[in-house]
Structure formats: structure tokens, C-alpha cells
Design a protein around this motif. Structure first.
Motif: not given
Length: 488
Positions: A309-319
Motif C-alpha cells: 500500500g505504501t509503495l502504491l500510494a507513493l507511485l500514485r503521487l509520483s510525477d
């Protein structure tokens, strides 16, 4: 974004089609008996069964250990002995057995299974080794109302999901509302609690339940039956000529020696033993094992779900638009499909390529499912941190990774802790779905105790209390850390 979604969906569809078609083609193209060769090479044969159908297959306790017994289990042992290999038993829900057979999870199925024409399209069957009949169970107080199937017009009736009995009830009882229920113990519970007026069940099994329960009675079904609907045979993968010949040889020996009456008598002895002591204390080891597996699955599900979940959340907020799109597609796809379907895809679908154990498949499915929900919780927490905090951290010279690590994530975690806690608590309850593929969690053990004791409600009460203890304990622990966050 729409193009990315479309690409993901097409890719998933292509993988599914490739997996299915490839598996089917390989079987048709290869005329050798792959299943038999695999069995002989590894030295054991895997039996798939649903042990809730006495006297065919059920469980009993011997030397404080649970074991599968019954007529079908005895036949399976004879088959293994004649092949010169060991017998390994894999338990799961009845309506998952043929899928397990087709995907290579089991090598044969003995589970009171009728060799119907529809099933023959998907799997091969041995010669018939037993012929019974179809009966209906009713409450004794209704003995004056119901005489046969014709008495159930426009009434509620139940049968095991995916069974011949279910199809018979649907086709031959006019206007009846037929409910499909997976487990035999649940069928009896539905009858005893007046959820249904009758239960269609194979005659030997119906008689076994009636013999151990004074409140129910067996009546003649009166169904119009063809040969397949009164017969029981061994199911095996398509194109298994050698294995089929070997199994048929064993069946011929069993018939020649007239062993089935002996096997049924032995099953009756086990049934009587099961009802000597039906107290829940007597079965505490079953529940303890179930709690252990439930906690194990939940803990690993929380750990891997949080990481995912943490990885997916960071990916969703990436540029990066591609990574952001892939993460969003994954989250939406997982949240838009039932956990049960995901579990069966991991266990059976991926089983075409990797033979995952049931426990491993359950942990993977629960973790991946939880990760999608955790991702949205964490993303919301990160977005809830005031922009001023980011600007202040940037002005101090912190790079993007350090800003996220030392400033944003600690504040986000504090904001999302209650929601994250709710997800972890839900995970304990949702993990119960793994019982359908034979993982011996608390729900699986509950079903076994019901089948062994013929008591429907008491095991449910025990399971409810145990689930409450687990979730309440976790809730208290989460609140303790929540107070620490707030005070810190």
C-alpha cells in the motif's frame, strides 16, 4: 490515463486467455498420461475431497489429531496402494474440487461425486464404484406435511452448491426456491432453524445425519433419476488413460471382494465416536489451530499489505504518468473485484504456472487486496499534510525523499492511524475467505467441528467469541499507539 487503463485491461485479458488456452492445448496435444507420470515420479497421489459428507468423507479425531475417514477415503487408499504410492489429501469446498483437478492442484477427486454429462465435458471419470439414491431431509415435526419432492412445490429447499442434488431440485420441484449451500453442516443448520423446509441429499449421507440427530427425518425423494444421478465415481483430469485404467482395476478388485459394505460399516463406527463427546471444550485444539492460522495470515497480510500500500500510494503521487497510471489501475481493479475471486485466481489461475500451496496463495491474495485499500488510506494521509509543512522542509534544504521520510510521513501516519487500524481489524475478519481453498483457519475449523459433532450453533458461537477477542485485542493495541501519537 484512459489509454493506460485500456492497456492494463487488455493485458490482463490476454494473460487469462493465454493461460487457459495454453493449458488446454498442451493437454490435447500430448497423448501421454501426464498426470500418471507425475504421480509415479513424485511418489504420491493427491486426493481432493470435501470432508463434510458422511459416510462418504468426513473427519474424526484420533490421538488428538484430525483425520479424514469414510468410504471414499478407504477407496482412495486402495487406489494409492495399488499404484504403489502414498496418499495425500487436500480438503476444500465441494464446488472448488473440479477447478482444483483441472488446474493440477489435485490428481483425483473422491467426494460422493456423480459422473454427470456436464462434468464429463471437463474431467474424466472412472467406472462407477457405488450406487445410492437421492433423499430429502425434513424436520420430524413436519413429517405429516412432506412425503416426497412433490410436497415441496413453491417451498424453500436447499442442496449442496454445485451438486447433482441442487440440479435435481431446480429441475424437478415445481416452483421451489432452491438455495445452494456449500457445507453439509450448514444445510442441516438451515433446516433446523427453519430457513428451508427440506434438504436434498444423497441417501447414505441423509441417513447418517438423521441417525445422529433426533430432530430430523429422511423421506424418499421420488426424483426421476438417470444412471449418473445415482452413481458415484472417481474424477480425474482429462486425457488420463493410464490413470483411469489403474483406478478401474482397483474398483474391480473392491467390487470383487465386496469391500464397500465394510467401508461403510467402518464409517458408521467413526460417526458414532464423533457424537460421544460433542462439547466445544473437547474440540479446543481445532479452534486453537484455527486461531493460529488466522493470526498468521492476518499478521503477514498486514505487513505485506502495508508495504504494498505504501509503495502504491507513493507511485500514485509520483510525477511519472505511467507509474501513476499503473498504480491507479491496480487500486481500482482490486477494489472493484471480490476478494474471493482474487483468491481463486491466485490459487487456481496462477496454479497453471506455479503450484502455490493453499496457505501461501491465501496470504498473497489477502496481502494484495489489503494493499489496494491501504494505498488509498496512505495517499489521503499524505495529501492531508499542510503544504506549509512541505515548503518549510524544502526551505531547510531537505530533498524530496527526506521531506517525505522525516516530515510528511510521520504527520500523515498520525492522521491516518484510526483508518489504518480499521483496515487491519477488517483484515482479520476478511481472512476467513481462505477457508474455501482448504486453509485451516478458524472458519475452516468451525465447519469441521460442525460436521463432526452435528451441532450447528455452538461452534458458530465459539468462533464469534474468538474473532471478537482477536479484533478487540487489536483495537485496544491500536488505541494505545494512537494515544502515544497524540501525546507525542
Amino acid at each position: 490515463m484512459k489509454k493506460i487503463y485500456k492497456f492494463i485491461m487488455l493485458a490482463l485479458l490476454a494473460i487469462t486467455v493465454f493461460a487457459t488456452s495454453g493449458f488446454t492445448t498442451s493437454i490435447k496435444a500430448d497423448q501421454k498420461d501426464v498426470t500418471y507420470d507425475r504421480i509415479m515420479k513424485r511418489g504420491y497421489i493427491v486426493l481432493g475431497t470435501s470432508p463434510d459428507y458422511a459416510p462418504y468423507e468426513f473427519q474424526t479425531t484420533s490421538n488428538n489429531k484430525s483425520k479424514d475417514v469414510g468410504m471414499d477415503i478407504s477407496v482412495a487408499k486402495d487406489i494409492a496402494d495399488d499404484l504403489g504410492v502414498k496418499l495425500k489429501i487436500k480438503n476444500m469446498d465441494f464446488d472448488s474440487l473440479l477447478v482444483a483437478l483441472q488446474t493440477g492442484k489435485v490428481d483425483m477427486v473422491l467426494s460422493g461425486m456423480n459422473p454427470s454429462a456436464a462434468r464429463r465435458k471437463s474431467v474424466d471419470f472412472s467406472d462407477v464404484y457405488y450406487k445410492g439414491g437421492q433423499s430429502i431431509l425434513i424436520n420430524k415435526k413436519d413429517a405429516g406435511i412432506y412425503k416426497n419432492k412433490d410436497s415441496f412445490k413453491h417451498k424453500k429447499i436447499a442442496a449442496q452448491t454445485g451438486s447433482i442434488q441442487y440440479n435435481l431440485a431446480k429441475k424437478q420441484i415445481d416452483g421451489a426456491k432452491v438455495s445452494g449451500i456449500q457445507k453439509g453442516a450448514d444445510l442441516i443448520l438451515a433446516l433446523q432453524t427453519n430457513k428451508v423446509e427440506g434438504v436434498v441429499m444423497e441417501k447414505p449421507t441423509a441417513e447418517a445425519y438423521a441417525a445422529n440427530n433426533s430432530g430430523i427425518k429422511v423421506i424418499q425423494g421420488g426424483f426421476t433419476l438417470n444412471n449418473d444421478e445415482t452413481s458415484t465415481a472417481v474424477a480425474m483430469p482429462k486425457n488420463s488413460p493410464v490413470l483411469r485404467k489403474k483406478i478401474n482395476t482397483t474398483i474391480s478388485k473392491i467390487k470383487a471382494k465386496n469391500l464397500l459394505p465394510q467401508y461403510l460399516k467402518e464409517a458408521g463406527t467413526y460417526l458414532k465416536g464423533n457424537t460421544v463427546n460433542t462439547s466445544m471444550i473437547h474440540y479446543w485444539k481445532y479452534f486453537a489451530m484455527g486461531v493460529g492460522y488466522t493470526i498468521l495470515i492476518s499478521i503477514l497480510g498486514v505487513i505485506f499489505g502495508f508495504i504494498t500500500g505504501t509503495l502504491l500510494a507513493l507511485l500514485r503521487l509520483s510525477d511519472n504518468k505511467v507509474l501513476r497510471g499503473l498504480s491507479a489501475a491496480y487500486v481500482e481493479f482490486v477494489r472493484g473485484t471480490p476478494l474471493m475471486v482474487q483468491l481463486m485466481f491466485v490459487y487456481f489461475g496462477l496454479g497453471l504456472f506455479v503450484n502455490l500451496p493453499a496457505l501461501t496463495a491465501g496470504i498473497i491474495a489477502v496481502s494484495l487486496n489489503s494493499g489496494a485499500y491501504v494505498a488509498e488510506v496512505i495517499r489521503g494521509g499524505i495529501n492531508s499534510v499542510d503544504d506549509g509543512q512541505r515548503e518549510a522542509a524544502e526551505s531547510l534544504g531537505l530533498n524530496k525523499r527526506d521531506r517525505m521520510r522525516f516530515v510528511i510521513m510521520p504527520q500523515a501516519l498520525k492522521n491516518i492511524w484510526p483508518a489504518l487500524g480499521n483496515e487491519f481489524i477488517s483484515l482479520i475478519k476478511e481472512s476467513s475467505i481462505v477457508s474455501i481453498i482448504g486453509v485451516t483457519d478458524l472458519i475452516y475449523q468451525l465447519k469441521i467441528v460442525q460436521s463432526d459433532t452435528y451441532r450447528g450453533v455452538a461452534p458458530i458461537v465459539v468462533a464469534m467469541i474468538l474473532y471478537f477477542v482477536m479484533t478487540f485485542s487489536l483495537s485496544r493495541l491500536l488505541k494505545f499507539y494512537e494515544r502515544k501519537f497524540n501525546n507525542g
